[in-house]
Design an enzyme around this catalytic site. Structure first.
Site, mmCIF file in Angstrom:
data_model
loop_
_atom_site.group_PDB
_atom_site.id
_atom_site.type_symbol
_atom_site.label_atom_id
_atom_site.label_comp_id
_atom_site.label_asym_id
_atom_site.label_seq_id
_atom_site.Cartn_x
_atom_site.Cartn_y
_atom_site.Cartn_z
ATOM 1 N N GLY A 95 158.713 69.981 90.557
ATOM 2 C CA GLY A 95 158.846 69.670 89.132
ATOM 3 C C GLY A 95 157.619 70.489 88.402
ATOM 4 O O GLY A 95 156.601 70.992 89.103
ATOM 5 N N GLU B 46 155.720 64.199 86.125
ATOM 6 C CA GLU B 46 155.966 65.256 85.178
ATOM 7 C C GLU B 46 155.825 64.820 83.627
ATOM 8 O O GLU B 46 155.131 65.617 83.130
ATOM 9 C CB GLU B 46 157.328 65.858 85.277
ATOM 10 C CG GLU B 46 157.632 66.635 86.867
ATOM 11 C CD GLU B 46 156.306 67.407 87.228
ATOM 12 O OE1 GLU B 46 155.754 68.189 86.416
ATOM 13 O OE2 GLU B 46 156.265 67.760 88.143
ATOM 14 N N HIS C 92 152.332 64.847 82.505
ATOM 15 C CA HIS C 92 151.621 65.930 82.112
ATOM 16 C C HIS C 92 151.751 66.175 80.615
ATOM 17 O O HIS C 92 150.985 66.551 79.986
ATOM 18 C CB HIS C 92 152.488 67.110 82.809
ATOM 19 C CG HIS C 92 152.011 67.457 84.045
ATOM 20 N ND1 HIS C 92 150.674 67.818 84.356
ATOM 21 C CD2 HIS C 92 152.602 67.440 85.384
ATOM 22 C CE1 HIS C 92 150.561 68.181 85.557
ATOM 23 N NE2 HIS C 92 151.698 67.925 86.210
ATOM 24 N N CYS D 66 150.141 68.427 93.020
ATOM 25 C CA CYS D 66 150.355 68.888 91.719
ATOM 26 C C CYS D 66 150.250 70.435 91.861
ATOM 27 O O CYS D 66 149.108 70.918 92.450
ATOM 28 C CB CYS D 66 149.694 68.256 90.773
ATOM 29 S SG CYS D 66 150.052 68.850 88.974
HETATM 30 NI NI NI Z 1 152.091 68.086 88.346
#
Ligand code: NI
Length: 190
Positions: free
Chosen positions: A45, A142, A145, A99
């Protein structure tokens, strides 16, 4: 085009992300670059701020996990302006996350097991879906973010303390990863 991944400590990851409209400049190019960059870095992702674009766009492809999670077979989602709603009373599950913007760190994060997701696709058609399990986790990671939140913001204080040095070094560019990265401009290592 494969873009560099913006790393923990870069202000672009903590900046406001704008709502995307059909006439948003370079929309198609941004989406293509996000996909190309995500596949190149072997992510599952990616959110636009991770490639330096402060817009509400997420791309997810969890097909590589289909061996462990059969329900993820061929699951690919391009999310424009995604919105999550959760039942706060529903149980949370804890699982390890990583991540692209925080290379080399994996920590347990507690997430909602079930979410409701509303989003628009590339044609700006509206979609609604109940999502659960591993995909719900990836979507929450995601979409975080887009709210300027990284998974390391959600780990326990004791774990955060234990990785503090690693994070401080990362801000200064002292870390290793096998894709092109971008750190905060004033922090380049001497
Ligand atoms: Ni991430």
């Amino acid at each position: 085009m494969i873009l560099p991944i913006y790393i923990y400590g870069h202000p672009v990851l903590r900046a406001e992300n704008v709502v995307v409209a059909p006439d948003s400049p370079k929309l198609q190019e941004i989406i293509e670059n996000m996909k190309e960059t995500m596949y190149h870095t072997q992510g599952i992702g990616i959110a636009a701020p991770q490639v330096g674009v402060n817009a509400r766009i997420v791309y997810i492809d969890v097909n590589v996990l289909a061996e462990d999670f059969p329900e993820l077979k061929d699951v690919r989602m391009l999310l424009i302006n995604p919105e999550i709603t959760v039942d706060e009373t529903a149980p949370e599950v804890t699982r390890e996350e990583g991540c692209l913007s925080v290379p080399g760190i994996h920590e347990n994060v507690s997430r909602h097991e079930k979410i409701h997701l509303h989003w628009q696709d590339e044609q700006f058609q509206e979609h609604d879906q109940d999502i659960e399990g591993y995909l719900a986790r990836v979507v929450q990671h995601e979409c975080d973010h887009l709210e300027k939140t990284l998974f390391v913001d959600r780990i326990s204080p004791i774990r955060k303390q234990l990785i503090r040095n690693k994070l401080n070094n990362m801000v200064k560019g002292k870390f290793s990863c096998d894709y092109r990265c971008k750190i905060a401009p004033h922090n380049r290592k001497k």
